[in-house]
Enzyme design. Sequence first.
Site, short mmCIF file in Angstrom:
data_model
loop_
_atom_site.label_atom_id
_atom_site.label_comp_id
_atom_site.label_asym_id
_atom_site.label_seq_id
_atom_site.Cartn_x
_atom_site.Cartn_y
_atom_site.Cartn_z
N HIS A 32 1.32 -23.57 -17.58
CA HIS A 32 1.50 -22.23 -18.02
C HIS A 32 0.01 -21.41 -17.27
CE1 HIS A 32 4.08 -23.77 -21.20
NE2 HIS A 32 4.06 -22.24 -21.55
N GLU B 137 16.09 -18.53 -17.43
CA GLU B 137 15.48 -17.79 -16.43
C GLU B 137 16.40 -17.54 -15.17
OE1 GLU B 137 13.47 -20.04 -18.06
OE2 GLU B 137 12.08 -18.93 -19.09
#
Lengths: 337, 341
Positions: B144, B75
């Site tokens: 998440h 990322e």
Amino acid sequence: MHTPVTVNQAELPEEVQDLSAVDWLRMYRLMATIRAFEEQVNELYLSRRMPGLAHLYIGEEAVAVGVCEALRPEDTITSTHRGHGHCLAKGARVDRMFCELLGKAEGYCRGKGGSMHIADPESGNLGANAIVGGSAGIATGAALSAKLRGTDQVSVCFFGEGALGQGLLYEVMNMASLWKLPVVYVCENNLYNEYTHYRETTAGDILARPRAFGIPAEEVDGQDVRQVLAAARRAVARARRGDGPSFLLCNTYRYFGHHVGDVDRSYYRSREEEETWKAQRDPLKLLRGWMTAAGLASPEEFEAAERAAREEVAQGVAYALQAPYPDPSEVTQHVYA
Amino acid sequence: MSTPSAAARGPAVGTVREITLAQAIREALAEEMRRDPRVFLLGEDVAEAGTPFKVLSGLVDEFGPQRVIDTPISEAGFVGIAVGAAMTGMRPVVDIMFGDFLTLAMDQIVNQAAKVHYMSGGKLKVPLVIRTTLGATRRSAAQHSQSLHAWFAHIPGLKVAVPSTPYDAKGLLKTAIRDDNPVLFFEDKMMYQVKGPVPEEEYTIPFGVADVKRPGRDVTLVATSSMVYVALEAAELLEQDGISAEVVDPRTIFPLDVETLVRSARKTGRVVVVDEGHRRYGVTAELAATIAEEAFYDLEAPVRRVGALDVPVPFSPVLEDQTVPTPEQVASVARELCGRN
Ligand SMILES: Cc1ncc(C[n+]2csc(CCOP(=O)(O)OP(=O)(O)O)c2C)c(N)n1
Ligand SMILES: [Mg+2]
């Protein structure tokens, strides 16, 4: 310590044999400009006329000059907190650099960046970065951009060996290799991450790291501008051909403290080490010694180059000292484009 | 999840279809990629896989792997690469699979993307969009399920969009791609299958313009992203009690349409702010403070806040469902404000 060598009389590397005395003298002059610039920064700082932080590049000039000599104006670089040399070598003007360092309106960033953030897109400088390793993504992204736009621009990422501790570097080297991006990673190993010897922070073989990604890597004598330029030309040519990234490990040394206030350095390095580098491994002396021995320039020409560098710096700083500050209302400008 | 009332629908110009929020996002991307060759997509499993949520399905077929680029699971690396590409003439749209993973790219977003334009005295710009998710109740637990949009709204240099409907998502995403600044674009992962009317004709929605999703008189419910549906359901409940609630959706939390929020607050005199981020130091705090500062003398009662419970999002449905604002909870707070509990 690397083995000290005096003036290297060896054959010129093949990649730089086309250069003339005029070219080498131009590089000498540029190194002298960077040195004089940094001496002036030191003076400004110590006389409390310059606010903030300053990290001097003195001792490392051959890296910036050798690498940037291999580039075209439209090629891009990213730089570091120790970035004045990179900016000047890529084509920044001394007077506007000083303006930025003093927070003046005519500075490259209108005084909003300062010493650690000089950016000059016109000369292909995408910006110095005060986050160690922080520009590795930007440099690699500029290379992806060049590839997507179908230009043959090359991107150079300068970073200190301290950035070898940052994961970002490995993430982007992986992608640069996968996607054959035109980027050259230039690691300036000046032996110290701030006040800590890099051997205390860096395990194993540095060159094995880029090589693990399939990136060709070579170690370069960063004090010898001829070797730096030759290696940079190899790496840049490979990038421009579309063959992908390279990694140059340039061994070098900073003569002064990590930053201008770092005066007592005895707890991390010896005075003897400093003196040895200055006496035996100085990039200006090495180039001058070789050029003199090869009959490429006279003592008068070197002195003229040094004098011109000092004059340019003196004029630049005088200009910047009297230049106006930005209007206070500019504080809220440029938050959004 | 209820659909927004008629007032929430887009203007009925030309042909209007019902499409999902995922389709709306995909249409916005495809249209912008057709319009501007500088726009490209970058992220994990964005090409053939079309992301785990299948939002990008089919784009690689039209635009090819040069413009829909699958990245490694890096990322920080690919956000950094997108910043560099944006600085040098491209207009990348990055996909961060789950909003929770933004933490991996924080330096590149906050210290690089957000600062480049300012630090360079306006010389460089970063036309970058980062699309990602927020929202809980998918039984995905603490890593998440977070709604981290407030963090980015705190940073000068960034813009933050939190669309609630397919219509808004499409129009705002097109604006985000055309914007010359870094934009964080948050999609509630539970809304991808929500359907709504979207015209065939091209349109964009400007940033900083709130939308009144339901007009009302007695209390204002300011809500973001999927909380708009919670607020609309709360409004239905309140109507049964004879309380008329107005639902206002800021659509972008920066820039923020203060004027519309304050106008509604002045009209109703009572405000509840609902957002799925944690309550403490969150979006609800900022919106409530802004409304209180601007509309103080027109308020009948203090502005109230409803946010996610200040705990990491738990897995067990019995636990997780307590952490997210519900219509009943919002209605109950609104009733209290109206002296009707
Ligand atoms: C991410 C980050 N961590 C720490 C610092 C503080 N810092 C500034 S320079 C520096 C040392 C950098 O060493 P190196 O990369 O070798 O560069 P050099 O100073 O030797 O040129 C540190 C730790 C920083 N600027 N950024
Ligand atoms: Mg170092």
